[in-house]
Design an enzyme around this catalytic site. Sequence first.
Site, PDB file in Angstrom:
ATOM      1  N   CYS A   1      -4.259   1.079  -6.022  1.00 23.47           N
ATOM      2  CA  CYS A   1      -3.594  -0.084  -6.635  1.00 23.47           C
ATOM      3  C   CYS A   1      -2.120  -0.135  -6.250  1.00 23.47           C
ATOM      4  O   CYS A   1      -1.547  -1.217  -6.097  1.00 23.47           O
ATOM      5  CB  CYS A   1      -3.738  -0.057  -8.149  1.00 23.47           C
TER       6      CYS A   1
ATOM      7  N   CYS B   1      -4.103   4.229 -10.867  1.00 23.64           N
ATOM      8  CA  CYS B   1      -4.902   4.037  -9.652  1.00 23.64           C
ATOM      9  C   CYS B   1      -4.016   4.072  -8.404  1.00 23.64           C
ATOM     10  O   CYS B   1      -3.156   3.217  -8.237  1.00 23.64           O
ATOM     11  CB  CYS B   1      -5.634   2.698  -9.789  1.00 23.64           C
TER      12      CYS B   1
END
Length: 99
Positions: free
Chosen positions: A27, A24
């Site tokens: 993230c 991600c």
Amino acid sequence: MSAKFNELIQSERPVVINFFATWCQPCKVMASVLNSVKRNVEEGARIVKIDIDQYQSIAAEYGVRSVPTTMIFKSGELLFRQSGVMDVNSLTTELKKYI
């Protein structure tokens, strides 16, 4: 991990739980935000990152549908929850409410 997780969130000191995934991109941005927040609050709170791919049962238990998702717990109580990238000031301000 679940018993250990429950023990972790029972802390009197606020605990920031960041649910993330290695694949991600947002993230990765959130990881640097968390590092800055950690410097801002020092020992006032604990910051823990949980990989949703490694700990699917915890992510499912808390209904994590998107990453990053940030939660703040204190004494076992969920006090704050937000999905998406947060900025350093917003998260620091939110966290300081519970310290």
